[in-house]
Write a protein that holds these residues in place. Structure first.
Motif, PDB file in Angstrom:
ATOM      1  N   GLN A  87       0.823  -1.210   0.000  1.00 10.92           N
ATOM      2  CA  GLN A  87       0.000   0.000   0.000  1.00 10.92           C
ATOM      3  C   GLN A  87       0.858   1.262   0.000  1.00 10.92           C
ATOM      4  O   GLN A  87       0.550   2.229  -0.698  1.00 10.92           O
ATOM      5  N   ILE A  88       1.932   1.255   0.775  1.00  9.39           N
ATOM      6  CA  ILE A  88       2.836   2.416   0.810  1.00  9.39           C
ATOM      7  C   ILE A  88       3.482   2.624  -0.555  1.00  9.39           C
ATOM      8  O   ILE A  88       3.581   3.758  -1.041  1.00  9.39           O
ATOM      9  N   GLN A  89       3.938   1.534  -1.175  1.00  7.42           N
ATOM     10  CA  GLN A  89       4.549   1.645  -2.497  1.00  7.42           C
ATOM     11  C   GLN A  89       3.537   2.156  -3.523  1.00  7.42           C
ATOM     12  O   GLN A  89       3.869   2.979  -4.377  1.00  7.42           O
ATOM     13  N   ALA A  90       2.306   1.685  -3.450  1.00 11.27           N
ATOM     14  CA  ALA A  90       1.275   2.153  -4.377  1.00 11.27           C
ATOM     15  C   ALA A  90       0.988   3.635  -4.155  1.00 11.27           C
ATOM     16  O   ALA A  90       0.811   4.402  -5.125  1.00 11.27           O
ATOM     17  N   ALA A  91       0.930   4.064  -2.891  1.00  8.99           N
ATOM     18  CA  ALA A  91       0.686   5.479  -2.596  1.00  8.99           C
ATOM     19  C   ALA A  91       1.832   6.338  -3.107  1.00  8.99           C
ATOM     20  O   ALA A  91       1.611   7.415  -3.687  1.00  8.99           O
ATOM     21  N   ASP A  92       3.064   5.898  -2.905  1.00  2.97           N
ATOM     22  CA  ASP A  92       4.225   6.638  -3.409  1.00  2.97           C
ATOM     23  C   ASP A  92       4.194   6.719  -4.932  1.00  2.97           C
ATOM     24  O   ASP A  92       4.521   7.764  -5.515  1.00  2.97           O
ATOM     25  N   GLU A  93       3.795   5.635  -5.571  1.00  7.20           N
ATOM     26  CA  GLU A  93       3.719   5.610  -7.032  1.00  7.20           C
ATOM     27  C   GLU A  93       2.642   6.586  -7.522  1.00  7.20           C
ATOM     28  O   GLU A  93       2.847   7.299  -8.509  1.00  7.20           O
ATOM     29  N   MET A  94       1.522   6.633  -6.816  1.00  9.71           N
ATOM     30  CA  MET A  94       0.463   7.570  -7.198  1.00  9.71           C
ATOM     31  C   MET A  94       0.916   9.014  -7.013  1.00  9.71           C
ATOM     32  O   MET A  94       0.616   9.889  -7.850  1.00  9.71           O
ATOM     33  N   LYS A  95       1.642   9.305  -5.928  1.00  5.46           N
ATOM     34  CA  LYS A  95       2.168  10.662  -5.727  1.00  5.46           C
ATOM     35  C   LYS A  95       3.128  11.036  -6.846  1.00  5.46           C
ATOM     36  O   LYS A  95       3.119  12.164  -7.340  1.00  5.46           O
ATOM     37  N   LYS A  96       3.942  10.092  -7.224  1.00  4.80           N
ATOM     38  CA  LYS A  96       4.928  10.339  -8.286  1.00  4.80           C
ATOM     39  C   LYS A  96       4.220  10.628  -9.610  1.00  4.80           C
ATOM     40  O   LYS A  96       4.588  11.556 -10.340  1.00  4.80           O
ATOM     41  N   VAL A  97       3.184   9.876  -9.913  1.00  2.00           N
ATOM     42  CA  VAL A  97       2.426  10.081 -11.154  1.00  2.00           C
ATOM     43  C   VAL A  97       1.715  11.437 -11.103  1.00  2.00           C
ATOM     44  O   VAL A  97       1.684  12.161 -12.113  1.00  2.00           O
ATOM     45  N   ARG A  98       1.159  11.813  -9.955  1.00  2.00           N
ATOM     46  CA  ARG A  98       0.490  13.111  -9.833  1.00  2.00           C
ATOM     47  C   ARG A  98       1.475  14.263 -10.044  1.00  2.00           C
ATOM     48  O   ARG A  98       1.151  15.249 -10.704  1.00  2.00           O
ATOM     49  N   LYS A  99       2.680  14.107  -9.468  1.00  2.00           N
ATOM     50  CA  LYS A  99       3.696  15.160  -9.649  1.00  2.00           C
ATOM     51  C   LYS A  99       4.088  15.276 -11.110  1.00  2.00           C
ATOM     52  O   LYS A  99       4.247  16.383 -11.620  1.00  2.00           O
ATOM     53  N   GLU A 100       4.257  14.158 -11.770  1.00  2.00           N
ATOM     54  CA  GLU A 100       4.622  14.185 -13.194  1.00  2.00           C
ATOM     55  C   GLU A 100       3.503  14.827 -14.010  1.00  2.00           C
ATOM     56  O   GLU A 100       3.775  15.582 -14.946  1.00  2.00           O
ATOM     57  N   ASN A 101       2.258  14.530 -13.683  1.00  2.00           N
ATOM     58  CA  ASN A 101       1.136  15.100 -14.418  1.00  2.00           C
ATOM     59  C   ASN A 101       0.982  16.603 -14.107  1.00  2.00           C
ATOM     60  O   ASN A 101       0.586  17.391 -14.970  1.00  2.00           O
ATOM     61  N   LEU A 102       1.315  17.002 -12.880  1.00  2.00           N
ATOM     62  CA  LEU A 102       1.191  18.393 -12.482  1.00  2.00           C
ATOM     63  C   LEU A 102       2.242  19.242 -13.189  1.00  2.00           C
ATOM     64  O   LEU A 102       1.952  20.346 -13.648  1.00  2.00           O
ATOM     65  N   PHE A 103       3.453  18.735 -13.260  1.00  2.00           N
ATOM     66  CA  PHE A 103       4.537  19.504 -13.853  1.00  2.00           C
ATOM     67  C   PHE A 103       4.822  19.071 -15.276  1.00  2.00           C
ATOM     68  O   PHE A 103       5.908  19.309 -15.796  1.00  2.00           O
ATOM     69  N   ASP A 104       3.864  18.466 -15.903  1.00  2.00           N
ATOM     70  CA  ASP A 104       4.052  18.018 -17.287  1.00  2.00           C
ATOM     71  C   ASP A 104       4.091  19.238 -18.212  1.00  2.00           C
ATOM     72  O   ASP A 104       3.168  20.039 -18.260  1.00  2.00           O
TER      73      ASP A 104
END
Length: 106
Positions: A87-104
């Protein structure tokens, strides 16, 4: 001399067959060994076999129980940790994807 006559007459038909023509099973041969060993030796051998059997069965059941306890304890203790890590790894992965989408910057 009269005492020997009954012993000579007690000859079986099997005694007349040559030894190389007799077919014995292994069980019959083992049963025939009973005459070779005295009773205390047979009882001692029986005791050793019985104790070896009971000790082996006890050890089998003990090891079986020990393995069951170890495996179930490991599953009960390790499974929640593994789920939490996932669950922690999935949450970290989701944060990473959100950051990439935010600063895309396309």
């Amino acid at each position: 001399m009269d005492q020997l006559a009954p012993m000579i007459e007690d000859v079986d038909d099997l005694d007349l067959i040559p030894d190389d023509e007799l077919e014995e099973t292994y069980l019959e041969r083992i049963a025939g060994l009973k005459e070779m060993f005295p009773s205390p030796v047979r009882r001692g051998g029986s005791f050793v076999v019985d104790k070896t059997k009971s000790s082996s069965l006890w050890l089998y059941h003990f090891v079986r129980s020990a393995i069951w306890i170890t495996v179930t304890s490991a599953i009960i203790l390790a499974l929640p940790v593994a789920v939490e890590i996932t669950q922690i790894q999935a949450a970290d992965e989701m944060k990473k994807v959100r950051k990439e989408n935010l600063f895309d910057t396309k």
